[in-house]
Design a protein around this motif. Structure first.
Motif, mmCIF file in Angstrom:
data_model
loop_
_atom_site.group_PDB
_atom_site.id
_atom_site.type_symbol
_atom_site.label_atom_id
_atom_site.label_comp_id
_atom_site.label_asym_id
_atom_site.label_seq_id
_atom_site.Cartn_x
_atom_site.Cartn_y
_atom_site.Cartn_z
ATOM 1 N N GLY A 3 0.802 -1.214 0.000
ATOM 2 C CA GLY A 3 0.000 0.000 0.000
ATOM 3 C C GLY A 3 0.837 1.267 0.000
ATOM 4 O O GLY A 3 0.314 2.355 -0.247
ATOM 5 N N VAL A 4 2.128 1.128 0.249
ATOM 6 C CA VAL A 4 3.038 2.276 0.239
ATOM 7 C C VAL A 4 4.046 2.152 -0.899
ATOM 8 O O VAL A 4 4.275 3.098 -1.654
ATOM 9 N N ARG A 7 1.468 -2.755 -4.564
ATOM 10 C CA ARG A 7 0.089 -3.191 -4.396
ATOM 11 C C ARG A 7 -0.184 -4.265 -5.437
ATOM 12 O O ARG A 7 0.121 -4.077 -6.626
ATOM 13 N N ASP A 201 0.213 3.733 5.166
ATOM 14 C CA ASP A 201 -1.106 3.851 4.534
ATOM 15 C C ASP A 201 -2.238 3.475 5.472
ATOM 16 O O ASP A 201 -3.400 3.516 5.075
ATOM 17 N N THR A 202 -1.916 3.120 6.726
ATOM 18 C CA THR A 202 -2.941 2.631 7.644
ATOM 19 C C THR A 202 -2.981 3.483 8.897
ATOM 20 O O THR A 202 -1.979 3.598 9.613
ATOM 21 N N LEU A 219 0.695 10.141 5.967
ATOM 22 C CA LEU A 219 -0.253 9.164 5.446
ATOM 23 C C LEU A 219 -0.296 9.254 3.930
ATOM 24 O O LEU A 219 -0.445 10.343 3.367
ATOM 25 N N VAL A 220 -0.182 8.106 3.255
ATOM 26 C CA VAL A 220 -0.347 8.059 1.804
ATOM 27 C C VAL A 220 -1.673 7.374 1.494
ATOM 28 O O VAL A 220 -2.085 6.434 2.180
ATOM 29 N N LEU A 221 -2.325 7.857 0.450
ATOM 30 C CA LEU A 221 -3.644 7.345 0.078
ATOM 31 C C LEU A 221 -3.571 6.272 -0.997
ATOM 32 O O LEU A 221 -4.559 5.981 -1.657
ATOM 33 N N SER A 222 -2.385 5.676 -1.158
ATOM 34 C CA SER A 222 -2.194 4.633 -2.173
ATOM 35 C C SER A 222 -2.508 3.248 -1.646
ATOM 36 O O SER A 222 -2.382 2.267 -2.381
ATOM 37 N N GLY A 223 -2.929 3.156 -0.373
ATOM 38 C CA GLY A 223 -3.175 1.845 0.218
ATOM 39 C C GLY A 223 -4.559 1.689 0.797
ATOM 40 O O GLY A 223 -5.571 1.875 0.104
ATOM 41 N N THR A 225 -6.284 3.319 3.320
ATOM 42 C CA THR A 225 -7.059 4.396 3.935
ATOM 43 C C THR A 225 -7.629 5.338 2.884
ATOM 44 O O THR A 225 -6.908 5.789 1.989
ATOM 45 N N SER A 243 0.852 9.636 -2.666
ATOM 46 C CA SER A 243 1.753 8.484 -2.650
ATOM 47 C C SER A 243 3.141 8.966 -2.254
ATOM 48 O O SER A 243 3.391 10.177 -2.141
#
Length: 296
Positions: A3-4, A7, A201-202, A219-223, A225, A243
């Protein structure tokens, strides 16, 4: 990592350039994972297949290594009965922690295919006084966008229910994971680190653990969350990014990015799994777990 950096066995766009920028600028970095199944060498090979080269085992810190560190620090002469795969067994072996299937001090639970025979043996060991320790609190972990697998938290929860004993959960968000990771990162840098940033990502593990350990949390939104759910948490990330690729130019130039604020809310088609993912989630944390009554 999932997710970071990647994926579904594919690198997230910009992840390879991000790692290259860290390496080129001499920025010390380390990958943290709650997955206790792989060894650091396994993870080196996996990322190499995905296109990220030049890494070594020192760049990885797993919940299995964290568990072995914890046991050596708190009870150096202990024995364990381990439920898990190669990564956990190798970490325990490297630290010379003996396996004991008769009267272990601890039952240690990690990821992996676990038979009912082993669960029964673990139950018996706990009944005889062994303490229950889990490498991480994840009830399930994503395998792909369409599939999840059971996690160590689910197995530990099974043994909690059968024995009435509470497990102690290591890995993220436990502060011991972050403390040891920072200590290793300082050794890797060969100097005291001025600032440490956790990128994840969590919210329940990466961001919560960083927040409680006093680290900056990106926080990255690629995973896992979605942006719309971030505001539901009492603790908040320092920054929200699309990301890790958003950080590449910032690392290369040393100039702070203009993406310091959260990106605009986006619609997401990702399937949301219903239910508590981590044993540390607020509902699970405060919920009493008495031993269930034996009913016919």
């Amino acid at each position: 990592m999932d997710g970071v950096i990647y994926r579904d066995n594919h690198l997230i766009a910009g992840a390879d350039e991000f790692v290259q920028a860290l390496t080129a600028t001499g920025t010390p970095f380390m990958f943290l994972t709650n997955n206790s199944a792989p060894t650091p060498d396994d993870l080196v090979v996996r990322l190499k297949h995905l296109g990220i080269h030049g890494l070594s085992r020192k760049h990885f810190y797993t919940s299995a290594l964290n568990t072995a560190d914890f046991l050596c620090s708190t009870d150096p002469n202990c024995t364990v009965f381990a439920l898990g795969e190669g990564g956990l067994l190798a970490a325990l072996n490297e630290r010379k922690i003996p396996n004991d299937a008769i009267r272990p001090h601890y039952v240690v639970v990690g990821e992996g295919a676990i038979s009912m025979e082993k669960l029964t043996k673990a139950h018996e060991c706990i009944e005889r006084g062994a303490r229950l320790l889990a490498t991480n609190p994840d009830n399930w972990c994503p395998v792909s966008s369409e599939m999840n697998r059971p996690g160590a938290g689910a197995t530990a929860s099974f043994l909690e229910a059968s024995t009435g004993r509470r497990a102690y959960y290591l890995g993220k968000p436990n502060g011991y994971m972050f403390h040891e990771a920072r200590r290793r990162l300082t050794a890797l840098a060969m100097m005291e680190t001025e600032q440490v940033v956790m990128i994840g990502d969590t919210m329940e593990t990466d961001i919560r653990g960083a927040f409680e350990s006093g680290l900056s949390a990106y926080l990255v939104l690629s995973g896992s969350t979605q942006f719309e759910t971030v505001g539901d948490y009492v603790y908040q990330p320092t920054r929200v990014l699309q990301s890790v690729g958003d950080l590449t130019e910032e690392i290369k130039t040393g100039t702070p990015s203009d993406r310091k604020n959260s990106p605009a809310a986006m619609e997401s088609s990702r399937h949301e799994r219903v239910g508590i993912r981590h044993q540390t989630d607020i509902f699970a944390f405060h919920k009493p777990r008495p031993r269930p009554a034996m009913t016919k």
